[in-house]
Design a protein around this motif. Structure first.
Motif, short mmCIF file in Angstrom:
data_model
loop_
_atom_site.label_atom_id
_atom_site.label_comp_id
_atom_site.label_asym_id
_atom_site.label_seq_id
_atom_site.Cartn_x
_atom_site.Cartn_y
_atom_site.Cartn_z
N ASP A 72 -41.74 -8.38 5.54
CA ASP A 72 -40.85 -9.84 4.39
C ASP A 72 -39.64 -10.59 3.96
OD1 ASP A 72 -40.19 -12.82 4.52
OD2 ASP A 72 -41.44 -12.95 5.52
N ILE B 89 -37.05 -12.18 2.59
CA ILE B 89 -37.51 -13.21 1.96
C ILE B 89 -38.20 -13.17 0.58
CG2 ILE B 89 -37.71 -16.07 1.80
CD1 ILE B 89 -35.60 -15.34 3.79
N ALA C 21 -31.36 -13.58 -1.47
CA ALA C 21 -32.08 -13.52 -0.06
C ALA C 21 -30.46 -13.54 0.64
CB ALA C 21 -33.04 -14.48 0.35
N ASN D 74 -32.79 -12.90 6.46
CA ASN D 74 -34.24 -13.42 6.71
C ASN D 74 -34.72 -12.35 8.28
OD1 ASN D 74 -36.75 -15.09 7.31
ND2 ASN D 74 -35.73 -17.30 8.03
N SER D 75 -36.17 -11.30 7.39
CA SER D 75 -36.63 -10.98 8.65
C SER D 75 -37.66 -10.03 8.48
CB SER D 75 -36.26 -9.80 9.61
OG SER D 75 -36.11 -9.04 11.06
N LEU E 11 -27.98 -14.57 6.02
CA LEU E 11 -28.28 -15.58 5.76
C LEU E 11 -27.05 -16.47 4.57
CD1 LEU E 11 -31.93 -15.50 3.01
CD2 LEU E 11 -31.62 -16.90 5.62
#
Length: 666
Positions: A498, A500, A510, A513-514, A541
């Motif tokens: 992850d 994040i 960050a 997001n993936s 982001l």
């Protein structure tokens, strides 16, 4: 040897005088007597005795005798058959045979009656001068005085068919009023001087490498009483000393018991023997006793800071150690003083050193600390002021297998080793481990960066034929990670990585997001490796790059779903080189020629953004926490400016302005 030699002479004298009462004093009678006397003396002495000549008269005796073929004894003197009295001179010469190239010569006199006479002798053997004086009463020796000066150790070893492991001189002084075991009394002194060990011979025969020029001397003092010899011994060498204050040898049952005190003033001198650098000194005291096949011993030392004691009976050992200081042990092993703490050991081993050995040993480390100042000086690692650790280990021996379990606890982590097995026959090792770090932020002094979260590493380790391998899994950064170690290289495979959680844990901004799939390879020896990460359905982001793109194009990249994104790179020391490709239905982002210095936290790289027919190129540079984005060129922006020039600028100025615009790229 000398005692037997002297005893044979005494027996000869008794035999010759005794048998003379029953034979005629003629030559033929003497010749008849010789074989019987030879047989009788041989039986009594245990030596091969041959009487070559014999002249026996009522008042005189003369004979020549050979002992073990090579040793000749001449006896000549007056006798009184009726009074059983004699005054005989004797001369013994030994050469060749067991004496090799040595020559022994002893002269003496025997005076008295058959059941009460004196014998004195002097001579030389093995470079030593010898003097002996004794009385024989009722065929038992008493009042023995023996003095030996300058006996050659090397020549005595050669006499008993042993290599010359040592050279030196030995002096012996014995005064024994009574030789009767039941009423033994007397004293004996031994002094060894000019002793020196032979390094080449000891290396050849025992595979032990001694320091150069090991010299020694020794003294012993013995008191003989009640069938016992009570001795004190002092051996001094240039590498160690060994003393005993009370060594007791029982002549009847051949048992021995003794105390001892060993001192090694400078452990550094033992390097050729132990093959490692040592420092400091070592001291041990103990007791040992042997009776028949039973050997009992006890050894203790305070040289390791606390008290360590080893007790044993034959091959059964018991060990008990309390408060041994790690600091002291590291000092003696010539290791940096990084660790502190107290070691406690307790255990028992049966049939130690054999293929049937069994037992259990428990070891604990308490009050564990680190030397923060030295660690910072040598490694620039600043341990927390409250750092502490402890350890509990259990070792079980079963034949050739050693089972072990351990639990190391500290204020930062815990490491559990379980189901460990070392096979001494196969030279193999297997074990399971569980490393738990409940708060990664506490490792900042090691990682040089505050990392959030927790981590567990669970796996096993194996060693066979000297090759170490390991496999395990981890939940670090919330991912499902599997790793292996083989041939000195580390391979990592992670799923559900992850971005994040990863960014948050590492304290980085960050920007994506993936969840990704990581494959990595790293060689700790060469400090180099490669990696690749595949991301699915990711979203950008808001960051400086997306903001720049939005300002220039009006396109919001954060609204896009990037179905397939790939990051690839290489690692060399502190430098990470990488490239990043992202694609959605409407846009594409490519980062290339990128470089991250993990030590300085500086990042640099180039990027290309394409949105339909629109494109933007630029660079990302600066600190990883706050990188700067710079746009270098864009055909889309250039086209917009050209249209504005054609629309707003007079025609005669349009061409010069377009030429200037071409200087900035597409």
């Amino acid at each position: 040897m000398f005692k037997k030699f002297l005893l044979s002479i005494v027996i000869l004298l008794v035999a010759v005088v005794g048998f003379s009462y029953f034979l005629l004093f003629t030559g033929s009678g003497n010749n008849l007597l010789k074989p019987y006397l030879s047989k009788y003396a041989s039986q009594k002495s245990g030596l091969n005795i041959d009487i070559k000549t014999l002249e026996l008269k009522p008042n005189h005796l003369k004979t020549t005798i050979f002992i073990n073929t090579q040793n000749r004894v001449d006896i000549d003197g007056d006798i009184d058959i009726m009074k059983k009295w004699f005054d005989l001179d004797f001369k013994a010469v030994g050469e060749g045979g067991a004496l090799k190239n040595e020559k022994a010569s002893i002269n003496g006199k025997a005076v008295g009656v058959m059941d009460d006479f004196k014998v004195n002798a002097k001579g030389a053997i093995f470079d030593a001068s010898i003097f002996a004086d004794t009385k024989v009463k009722s065929f038992k020796a008493k009042d023995l005085k023996l003095n030996v000066k300058g006996l050659s150790i090397q020549k005595v070893l050669a006499f008993v068919n042993m290599p010359a492991y040592a050279t030196g001189k030995v002096d012996v002084d014995v005064d024994v009023p009574s030789l009767d075991v039941e009423d033994l009394s007397g004293k004996a002194f031994v002094n060894v001087t000019e002793g020196k060990l032979s390094e080449p011979l000891i290396k050849r025969d025992f595979n032990v490498t001694l320091p150069k020029n090991v010299v020694f001397k020794a003294k012993s003092s013995s008191l003989l009483k009640n069938a016992q010899a009570v001795s004190s011994v002092n051996i001094i060498s240039n590498i160690a000393t060994l003393n005993t204050t009370k060594s007791i040898y029982n002549i009847k049952d051949k048992s021995i018991k003794s105390d001892f005190h060993l001192k090694v003033p400078s452990l550094s001198k033992l390097k050729p023997i132990v093959k490692t650098d040592l420092k400091g000194s070592f001291e041990a005291i103990g007791d040992v006793s042997k009776k028949g096949d039973s050997l009992v011993y006890s050894v203790s030392t305070s040289s390791l800071g606390g008290l360590a004691k080893l007790d044993g009976k034959n091959s059964t050992l018991s060990i008990d150690a309390k408060s041994l200081k790690i600091k002291k042990i590291f000092y003696m092993l010539n290791l940096p003083d990084y660790l502190r703490g107290d070691i406690f050991v307790n255990g028992k081993i049966v049939d130690a050193g054999s293929t049937k050995q069994s037992g259990k040993v428990v070891a604990d480390i308490k009050n564990g600390k680190v030397n923060k100042a030295l660690l910072y000086k040598d490694m620039q690692i600043k341990f927390p002021s409250d750092f502490s650790y402890s350890d509990h280990s259990v070792v079980t021996l079963n034949a050739q297998k050693i089972n072990f379990n351990s639990l190391l606890k500290s204020t930062i982590l815990s490491l559990k080793i379980s189901d460990g097995i070392y096979d001494s026959l196969l030279k193999s090792l297997v074990a399971k481990y569980h490393l738990n770090i409940p708060d990664l932020s506490k490792t900042a002094f090691l990682t040089k960066r505050k990392i959030l979260g927790k981590a567990n590493f669970i796996g096993d380790v194996k060693m066979l034929d000297g090759v170490l391998t390991s496999e395990g899994k981890s939940d670090i950064f919330g991912a499902d990670t599997k790793y292996s170690y083989k041939n000195g290289d580390i391979t990592v495979n992670s799923t559900d990585l992850d971005t994040i959680k990863l960014s948050k844990a590492l304290g980085y901004p960050a920007v994506f997001n993936s969840k990704g799939k990581l494959q990595a390879y790293y060689s700790p020896k060469w400090k180099k490796g490669v990696f690749s990460v595949n991301f699915k359905d990711g979203r950008l982001l808001p960051n400086e790059l997306t903001n720049v793109v939005y300002v220039l194009s009006g396109f919001d990249m954060t609204k896009e779903i990037y179905k397939d994104s790939v990051a690839k790179g290489s690692i060399q020391n502190d430098i990470v080189k990488f490239a990043f490709d992202m694609n959605s239905t409407k846009s594409m982002l490519k980062v290339y020629s990128a470089k991250l210095n993990t030590k300085t936290k500086k990042i640099g790289g180039k990027f290309i953004v394409k949105i339909g027919s629109k494109d933007i190129e630029g660079e990302i540079r600066g600190d990883i926490d706050h990188p700067k984005v710079k746009v270098n060129s864009s055909s889309y922006i250039k086209n917009k400016i050209e249209k504005a020039i054609e629309k707003k600028v007079p025609k005669k100025f349009q061409k010069p302005l377009k030429e200037i615009l071409n200087l900035f790229g597409k």
